[in-house]
Write an enzyme that holds these catalytic residues in place. Structure first.
Site, PDB file in Angstrom:
ATOM      1  N   LYS A   1     -18.349 -55.696 -36.560  1.00 35.82           N
ATOM      2  CA  LYS A   1     -17.768 -55.557 -35.216  1.00 35.82           C
ATOM      3  C   LYS A   1     -18.855 -55.730 -34.155  1.00 35.82           C
ATOM      4  O   LYS A   1     -18.690 -56.447 -33.195  1.00 35.82           O
ATOM      5  CB  LYS A   1     -17.097 -54.178 -35.111  1.00 35.82           C
TER       6      LYS A   1
ATOM      7  N   GLU B   1     -27.736 -52.857 -41.911  1.00 35.93           N
ATOM      8  CA  GLU B   1     -27.476 -53.288 -43.285  1.00 35.93           C
ATOM      9  C   GLU B   1     -26.919 -54.710 -43.322  1.00 35.93           C
ATOM     10  O   GLU B   1     -27.354 -55.562 -44.107  1.00 35.93           O
ATOM     11  CB  GLU B   1     -26.465 -52.353 -43.962  1.00 35.93           C
TER      12      GLU B   1
ATOM     13  N   GLY C   1     -13.498 -49.777 -36.234  1.00 36.74           N
ATOM     14  CA  GLY C   1     -13.973 -50.371 -37.483  1.00 36.74           C
ATOM     15  C   GLY C   1     -13.100 -49.999 -38.672  1.00 36.74           C
ATOM     16  O   GLY C   1     -12.708 -50.848 -39.470  1.00 36.74           O
ATOM     17  N   ARG C   2     -12.777 -48.708 -38.788  1.00 36.24           N
ATOM     18  CA  ARG C   2     -12.016 -48.249 -39.972  1.00 36.24           C
ATOM     19  C   ARG C   2     -10.533 -48.578 -39.856  1.00 36.24           C
ATOM     20  O   ARG C   2      -9.763 -48.240 -40.760  1.00 36.24           O
ATOM     21  CB  ARG C   2     -12.261 -46.757 -40.207  1.00 36.24           C
TER      22      ARG C   2
ATOM     23  N   GLU D   1     -14.330 -40.071 -41.344  1.00 34.60           N
ATOM     24  CA  GLU D   1     -15.011 -40.560 -40.132  1.00 34.60           C
ATOM     25  C   GLU D   1     -14.126 -40.302 -38.909  1.00 34.60           C
ATOM     26  O   GLU D   1     -14.613 -40.107 -37.802  1.00 34.60           O
ATOM     27  CB  GLU D   1     -15.353 -42.060 -40.257  1.00 34.60           C
TER      28      GLU D   1
ATOM     29  N   HIS E   1      -9.798 -37.735 -67.455  1.00 35.22           N
ATOM     30  CA  HIS E   1     -10.822 -37.540 -68.485  1.00 35.22           C
ATOM     31  C   HIS E   1     -12.176 -37.226 -67.868  1.00 35.22           C
ATOM     32  O   HIS E   1     -13.208 -37.360 -68.528  1.00 35.22           O
ATOM     33  CB  HIS E   1     -10.887 -38.780 -69.378  1.00 35.22           C
TER      34      HIS E   1
ATOM     35  N   LYS F   1     -29.066 -43.140 -37.919  1.00 34.23           N
ATOM     36  CA  LYS F   1     -29.477 -44.517 -37.597  1.00 34.23           C
ATOM     37  C   LYS F   1     -30.738 -44.496 -36.727  1.00 34.23           C
ATOM     38  O   LYS F   1     -31.683 -45.261 -36.951  1.00 34.23           O
ATOM     39  CB  LYS F   1     -28.374 -45.236 -36.811  1.00 34.23           C
TER      40      LYS F   1
END
Ligand code: F6P
Length: 531
Positions: free
Chosen positions: A198, A204, A255-256, A341, A372, A500
């Site tokens: 965005k 990253e 973003g999400r 978030e 399991h 950050k």
């Protein structure tokens, strides 16, 4: 808009009284025995999603008070304000309009912009899918958080609809162990890199994009303009990176909440234009349900209200998501960002510290794998953790005997959580692996299940683009509901900033080894890592 915060309402006080009188000791088994119609009374039909809420620790009075709470907190006007494009993300001064991304042409705000980009995006996706002409075999999405988790969740979920000649890869982590094994298997001539960000500034993503570009050049790749495409709101930064084909979106898409925007490009390439439009249509159908259904039949609202009941009255700290569909293996990770978030906040809109808890921890794995691993704790641990089962009636494979077993497991787990097993029943059973010399009455205590552990079961007829769109939109609106009641801003994420900023300050120190002024722990670790 200033609306009452949940804890200042009459309904909140009523819920506190109700919890003390009936909630704390509520027993699901007794509730079913008392009311043979409980399943019908506590199940809800929403677009593409049927929900059985009857195995939750609620009765009619609980729901009555919770619905009062929603009304007193102005949930409906707040919801309408979101759909209308008011700047409800006040701390960032932005509207929240992911719903506009799936509104049909002419039916939502910013329609010309939305459909202009969508048409161009889908036409491009189709050109990539024409592999005889495009020459692509591998699509690499480079992005993180909301620019990764949506496509990374949807593409495997819709595997039955995916192009058979294309492989999809998702690179997100700044850890070089993420991109290295991906690149090792690729050839530049047949690879398309989607740089999805965005902001187009995320450390990253920029680091991985540069690594991909260097690899492309080193491996003799030519025609970067064909092999790199950008998806961003920051068209200039993408151009500065050297990308000539970019699909845009807007700051009113969080973003999400962005898989419906151009961030969905890997999805569109995987499933094609028609299926991508079906994904949007499914989400839009859930938007209409959220906007129009009466509160007491409104699935996202009911789920959000039960979330508040569990978090703030029962004090449950987490919720486990168990999709009984392997294609939904990344859904828990997707929901972690969506919910944690959004609602992992500690102050209200006015900046006042909250005297009550907000987002639970959301976690999970597909069934039956989770059974399991950690289901032991869900059944016999000291914490009560509501579980959300997702069952799909018809599979996309032709192995019906496996699917029957999968569904039986799904039903058995919610049944076991609810029913439990008393010490007498445990004592009466043979336990093949038990020590012959161990006291049988004590052993029965180990083999007792308290039961009365709550769960919700969501049922889809099939996992299709349309039903997945509805399911994901349902989760978005559920998060909106609990966030609105808590009086927080579900649409900012300041909590990611400090790390950050400190990372930027530490970065040069990893080269220089300079530890001056650092706290002793960070200094010691830095020395250990750089010596
Ligand atoms: O982690 C913080 C965050 O801003 C998320 O909200 C977002 O989805 C992610 O980083 C990626 O951001 P961008 O799309 O700008 O690279």
């Amino acid at each position: 808009m200033t609306a009452p915060r949940c804890d200042t309402t009459e309904a909140w006080a009523a819920l506190q009284g109700h919890f003390e009188a009936h909630g704390r000791e509520f027993d699901l088994r007794e509730a079913f025995a008392r009311d043979p119609g409980r399943f019908g009374a506590f199940s809800v039909e929403a677009p593409e999603v049927f929900a059985d809420l009857s195995k939750n620790l609620v009765d009619t009075a609980t729901m009555h008070f919770l619905l009062d709470l929603a009304r007193e907190c102005d949930l409906e006007p707040r919801r309408d304000a979101m759909f209308a494009g008011e700047s409800i993300n006040a701390t960032e001064g932005r509207p929240v309009l992911h719903t506009a991304l799936r509104a049909p042409r002419g039916a939502g705000p910013h329609g010309d912009d939305v459909h202009g980009v969508l048409d161009a995006l889908l036409s491009y996706a189709e050109s990539v899918r024409d592999t005889a002409s495009s020459g692509f075999t591998d699509i690499v999405n480079i992005g993180i958080g909301g620019s990764d988790l949506g496509p990374q969740m949807v593409v495997p979920a819709l595997d039955a609809f995916c192009h058979r000649g294309l492989n999809f890869h998702f690179v997100s982590n700044v850890d070089g162990h993420d991109i290295t094994p991906v690149l090792r298997r690729l050839r530049p001539q047949t690879t398309l890199f989607i740089i999805a960000s965005k902001t187009f500034t995320t450390q990253e993503t920029m680091a991985n994009a540069m690594a991909a570009r260097a690899w492309f050049d080193d491996q003799g790749g030519t025609d970067r303009s064909k092999h790199f495409v950008g998806v961003t709101t920051n068209l200039k930064a993408a151009a500065d990176f050297g990308i000539t084909r970019t699909f845009g979106f807007w700051d009113w898409v969080g973003g999400r909440y962005s898989l419906w925007s151009a961030i969905g490009l890997p999805i569109a390439i995987a499933i094609g234009a028609e299926n991508f439009r079906a994904l949007l249509a499914g989400a839009h159908a859930m938007d209409r349900h959220f906007a129009e259904a009466p509160l007491k039949q409104n699935l996202p609202v009911l789920l959000g209200l039960i979330d508040v009941w569990y978090r703030n009255f029962h004090g449950f700290t987490s919720r486990s998501v168990a999709p009984y569909h392997q294609g939904l293996k990344r859904l828990p990770a997707y929901l972690q960002q969506l919910e944690m978030e959004s609602n992992g906040k500690r102050v209200d809109m006015a900046g006042a510290a909250l005297p009550f808890a907000t987002s639970p921890v959301v976690w999970g794995e597909p069934g039956t794998n989770g059974q399991h691993a950690y289901f032991q704790m869900l059944h016999q641990g000291t914490d009560v953790i509501p579980v959300e089962f997702i069952a799909v009636k018809r599979p996309a494979h032709d192995l019906p005997e496996l699917h029957t077993k999968l569904l039986a497991n799904c039903l058995a787990q919610s049944q076991a959580l609810m029913l439990g097993k008393g010490a007498d029943a445990a004592l009466a059973e043979a336990a093949p692996t038990a020590s012959a010399s161990f006291d049988k009455a004590v052993l029965a205590q180990h083999r007792t299940f308290p039961g009365n552990r709550p769960s919700t079961t969501l049922v889809l007829d099939e996992l299709t683009p349309r039903s997945l769109g509805s399911l994901v939109a349902m989760y978005e609106h559920r998060v909106f509901t609990s966030g609105a009641l808590w009086g927080i801003n579900s649409f900012d994420q300041w909590g990611v900033e400090l790390g950050k900023a400190l990372c930027s300050q530490l970065l040069p120190r990893l080269s220089s080894g300079d530890t001056s002024g650092l706290d002793a722990s960070t200094a010691g670790l830095l020395e250990r890592l750089t010596a």
